[in-house]
Design a protein around this motif. Structure first.
Motif, PDB file in Angstrom:
ATOM      1  N   GLY A  51      16.305  -6.635  10.027  1.00 41.88           N
ATOM      2  CA  GLY A  51      16.864  -7.962   9.852  1.00 41.88           C
ATOM      3  C   GLY A  51      17.712  -8.101   8.611  1.00 41.88           C
ATOM      4  N   GLU A  52      17.864  -7.034   7.840  1.00 44.38           N
ATOM      5  CA  GLU A  52      18.696  -7.040   6.638  1.00 44.38           C
ATOM      6  C   GLU A  52      19.041  -5.590   6.279  1.00 44.38           C
ATOM      7  OE1 GLU A  52      16.669  -7.939   2.903  1.00 44.38           O
ATOM      8  OE2 GLU A  52      14.790  -8.007   4.034  1.00 44.38           O
ATOM      9  N   GLU A  53      20.038  -5.424   5.447  1.00 45.65           N
ATOM     10  CA  GLU A  53      20.444  -4.085   5.045  1.00 45.65           C
ATOM     11  C   GLU A  53      19.418  -3.489   4.079  1.00 45.65           C
ATOM     12  OE1 GLU A  53      24.444  -3.946   3.615  1.00 45.65           O
ATOM     13  OE2 GLU A  53      25.271  -5.012   5.348  1.00 45.65           O
ATOM     14  N   MET A  54      19.141  -2.197   4.271  1.00 48.57           N
ATOM     15  CA  MET A  54      18.202  -1.478   3.426  1.00 48.57           C
ATOM     16  C   MET A  54      18.882  -0.248   2.838  1.00 48.57           C
ATOM     17  SD  MET A  54      15.225  -2.936   3.252  1.00 48.57           S
ATOM     18  CE  MET A  54      14.382  -4.304   4.067  1.00 48.57           C
ATOM     19  N   GLY A  55      18.392   0.187   1.679  1.00 47.77           N
ATOM     20  CA  GLY A  55      18.986   1.345   1.038  1.00 47.77           C
ATOM     21  C   GLY A  55      18.602   2.661   1.687  1.00 47.77           C
ATOM     22  N   SER A  56      17.328   2.802   2.058  1.00 50.19           N
ATOM     23  CA  SER A  56      16.846   4.016   2.696  1.00 50.19           C
ATOM     24  C   SER A  56      15.620   3.694   3.533  1.00 50.19           C
ATOM     25  CB  SER A  56      16.504   5.082   1.644  1.00 50.19           C
ATOM     26  OG  SER A  56      15.491   4.610   0.764  1.00 50.19           O
ATOM     27  N   HIS A  57      15.304   4.602   4.460  1.00 54.18           N
ATOM     28  CA  HIS A  57      14.116   4.367   5.277  1.00 54.18           C
ATOM     29  C   HIS A  57      13.538   5.678   5.783  1.00 54.18           C
ATOM     30  CE1 HIS A  57      16.578   3.919   9.318  1.00 54.18           C
ATOM     31  NE2 HIS A  57      16.995   4.920   8.592  1.00 54.18           N
ATOM     32  N   ALA A 109       0.824  -1.211   0.000  1.00 53.73           N
ATOM     33  CA  ALA A 109       0.000   0.000   0.000  1.00 53.73           C
ATOM     34  C   ALA A 109       0.856   1.257   0.000  1.00 53.73           C
ATOM     35  CB  ALA A 109      -0.931  -0.001   1.210  1.00 53.73           C
ATOM     36  N   LEU A 110       1.977   1.234   0.704  1.00 51.12           N
ATOM     37  CA  LEU A 110       2.819   2.423   0.843  1.00 51.12           C
ATOM     38  C   LEU A 110       4.045   2.392  -0.062  1.00 51.12           C
ATOM     39  CD1 LEU A 110       2.653   2.746   4.740  1.00 51.12           C
ATOM     40  CD2 LEU A 110       1.222   3.860   3.026  1.00 51.12           C
ATOM     41  N   GLY A 111       4.187   1.337  -0.843  1.00 48.95           N
ATOM     42  CA  GLY A 111       5.289   1.265  -1.790  1.00 48.95           C
ATOM     43  C   GLY A 111       6.646   1.088  -1.152  1.00 48.95           C
ATOM     44  N   VAL A 112       6.719   0.294  -0.078  1.00 46.66           N
ATOM     45  CA  VAL A 112       7.991   0.066   0.605  1.00 46.66           C
ATOM     46  C   VAL A 112       8.262  -1.429   0.687  1.00 46.66           C
ATOM     47  CG1 VAL A 112       7.831   2.190   1.939  1.00 46.66           C
ATOM     48  CG2 VAL A 112       6.879   0.078   2.888  1.00 46.66           C
ATOM     49  N   LEU A 148       9.505   2.628   8.024  1.00 51.45           N
ATOM     50  CA  LEU A 148       9.251   2.125   6.677  1.00 51.45           C
ATOM     51  C   LEU A 148      10.584   2.070   5.942  1.00 51.45           C
ATOM     52  CD1 LEU A 148       6.157   4.356   5.785  1.00 51.45           C
ATOM     53  CD2 LEU A 148       6.139   2.086   6.835  1.00 51.45           C
ATOM     54  N   ALA A 149      10.894   0.943   5.325  1.00 48.86           N
ATOM     55  CA  ALA A 149      12.204   0.783   4.693  1.00 48.86           C
ATOM     56  C   ALA A 149      12.079   0.288   3.257  1.00 48.86           C
ATOM     57  CB  ALA A 149      13.059  -0.194   5.495  1.00 48.86           C
ATOM     58  N   SER A 150      13.047   0.713   2.448  1.00 48.44           N
ATOM     59  CA  SER A 150      13.113   0.301   1.047  1.00 48.44           C
ATOM     60  C   SER A 150      14.541  -0.115   0.707  1.00 48.44           C
ATOM     61  CB  SER A 150      12.678   1.457   0.137  1.00 48.44           C
ATOM     62  OG  SER A 150      12.929   1.143  -1.220  1.00 48.44           O
ATOM     63  N   GLN A 151      14.663  -1.050  -0.196  1.00 51.33           N
ATOM     64  CA  GLN A 151      15.993  -1.439  -0.652  1.00 51.33           C
ATOM     65  C   GLN A 151      16.568  -0.441  -1.652  1.00 51.33           C
ATOM     66  OE1 GLN A 151      15.516  -5.490  -2.050  1.00 51.33           O
ATOM     67  NE2 GLN A 151      15.888  -6.340  -0.010  1.00 51.33           N
ATOM     68  N   GLU A 152      15.729   0.462  -2.149  1.00 48.20           N
ATOM     69  CA  GLU A 152      16.190   1.488  -3.076  1.00 48.20           C
ATOM     70  C   GLU A 152      16.810   2.647  -2.294  1.00 48.20           C
ATOM     71  OE1 GLU A 152      13.052   2.699  -5.628  1.00 48.20           O
ATOM     72  OE2 GLU A 152      12.535   0.652  -6.214  1.00 48.20           O
ATOM     73  N   ALA A 153      18.032   3.008  -2.647  1.00 50.64           N
ATOM     74  CA  ALA A 153      18.757   4.033  -1.900  1.00 50.64           C
ATOM     75  C   ALA A 153      18.143   5.420  -2.029  1.00 50.64           C
ATOM     76  CB  ALA A 153      20.212   4.070  -2.364  1.00 50.64           C
ATOM     77  N   ASP A 154      17.417   5.675  -3.113  1.00 54.65           N
ATOM     78  CA  ASP A 154      16.886   7.019  -3.340  1.00 54.65           C
ATOM     79  C   ASP A 154      15.393   7.153  -3.074  1.00 54.65           C
ATOM     80  OD1 ASP A 154      16.077   5.426  -5.409  1.00 54.65           O
ATOM     81  OD2 ASP A 154      16.557   6.854  -7.006  1.00 54.65           O
ATOM     82  N   GLN A 155      14.766   6.129  -2.510  1.00 53.32           N
ATOM     83  CA  GLN A 155      13.322   6.249  -2.260  1.00 53.32           C
ATOM     84  C   GLN A 155      13.044   7.258  -1.155  1.00 53.32           C
ATOM     85  OE1 GLN A 155      11.027   2.737  -2.355  1.00 53.32           O
ATOM     86  NE2 GLN A 155       9.250   3.627  -1.332  1.00 53.32           N
ATOM     87  N   PHE A 156      13.873   7.237  -0.109  1.00 50.55           N
ATOM     88  CA  PHE A 156      13.750   8.224   0.967  1.00 50.55           C
ATOM     89  C   PHE A 156      15.050   9.022   1.009  1.00 50.55           C
ATOM     90  CE2 PHE A 156      11.051   4.637   2.406  1.00 50.55           C
ATOM     91  CZ  PHE A 156       9.833   5.301   2.455  1.00 50.55           C
ATOM     92  N   ALA A 176      19.176   7.849   4.049  1.00 51.41           N
ATOM     93  CA  ALA A 176      19.901   6.587   3.908  1.00 51.41           C
ATOM     94  C   ALA A 176      19.821   5.765   5.182  1.00 51.41           C
ATOM     95  CB  ALA A 176      21.358   6.866   3.556  1.00 51.41           C
ATOM     96  N   CYS A 177      19.821   4.453   5.011  1.00 50.51           N
ATOM     97  CA  CYS A 177      19.777   3.533   6.147  1.00 50.51           C
ATOM     98  C   CYS A 177      21.153   2.876   6.290  1.00 50.51           C
ATOM     99  CB  CYS A 177      18.700   2.477   5.924  1.00 50.51           C
ATOM    100  SG  CYS A 177      18.525   1.290   7.271  1.00 50.51           S
ATOM    101  N   ALA A 178      21.826   3.164   7.395  1.00 51.18           N
ATOM    102  CA  ALA A 178      23.139   2.579   7.638  1.00 51.18           C
ATOM    103  C   ALA A 178      23.019   1.053   7.717  1.00 51.18           C
ATOM    104  CB  ALA A 178      23.732   3.130   8.927  1.00 51.18           C
TER     105      ALA A 178
END
Length: 225
Positions: free
Chosen positions: A168-174, A114-117, A190-198, A157-159
């Motif tokens: 529980g895993e590395e994410m690109g941004s949150h 629903a939120l695209g994450v 809310l987290a995304s594997q895409e570095a530029d989403q947030f 960016a999410c360190a």
């Protein structure tokens, strides 16, 4: 009369020139909108520096850049409107949650699409309201302040270490948002594997809209627990 359409290299007659001249006078935008034609018509003789042409070329480049920026802004505006519509629909669905178990299921399985994450999590400081959960987790006192400081929310960016700890895993941004419920501090993540989403400076209105809905829902449930 010379057929200048079939013989474009031929010398036009007087009537043809008069006709073309009159058409251009009546429709000057034909030339203005054709950058290549305008450039040829305004060209300087060989060996003569044409500063006007340099300026025109620069202005044409700026116009192209502005058009591209406009297209980008329009694209992002449509994306934001679509995301807002999905967020509103998701918040309405949250209203049907009867307890923390149903909220946990909704955050784990419905919120991401629903939120695209990639992942949605809710962290509660010093509270363990559920024995088994997928999206609602307890955390130690001070975690929210450590991640947000004095701010109410964060996007960027999410360190790697933070990603492994929260998701529980590395994410690109949150995106993180503080929640205060029943005297407890909590955080929607809310987290995304895409570095530029947030990214830094991004608007957080939709994030806060969802967070405030979750906040209102869990307040009475935490009092009961």
């Amino acid at each position: 009369m010379t057929d200048i359409l079939e013989k474009p290299g031929a010398e036009p007659g007087a009537m043809d020139r008069a006709m073309v001249r009159q058409m251009l006078i009546e429709n000057p935008d034909w030339v203005r909108r054709d950058a290549e034609l305008l450039s040829h018509l305004a060209g300087a003789p060989d060996g003569v520096a044409d500063l006007g042409r340099v300026v025109r070329d620069r202005l044409l480049g700026e116009v192209r850049d502005l058009k591209e920026q406009h297209r980008t802004l329009a694209y992002h505006a449509r994306e934001n409107l679509a995301l807002l519509a999905r967020a509103q629909s998701y918040v309405l669905s949250l209203m049907s949650c009867a307890d923390l178990d149903e909220l946990d299921y909704s955050l784990a399985w419905e919120a991401p699409s629903a939120l695209g994450v990639q992942t949605a999590r809710l962290y509660l400081e010093g509270a363990t309201p559920m024995i088994v959960s997928e999206a609602i987790h307890p955390c130690g006192h001070g975690l929210v302040d450590e991640l947000l400081g004095d701010e109410n929310d964060f996007t960027g960016a999410c360190a790697p270490r933070t990603g492994r700890t929260l998701y529980g895993e590395e994410m690109g941004s949150h995106a993180l948002c503080r929640i205060e419920a029943s005297g407890r501090t909590a955080m929607l993540a809310l987290a995304s594997q895409e570095a530029d989403q947030f990214h830094s400076g991004q608007g957080t209105e939709i994030l806060n809209f969802v967070a405030r809905a979750v906040e209102r829902l869990i307040t009475p449930w935490l009092k009961e627990s």
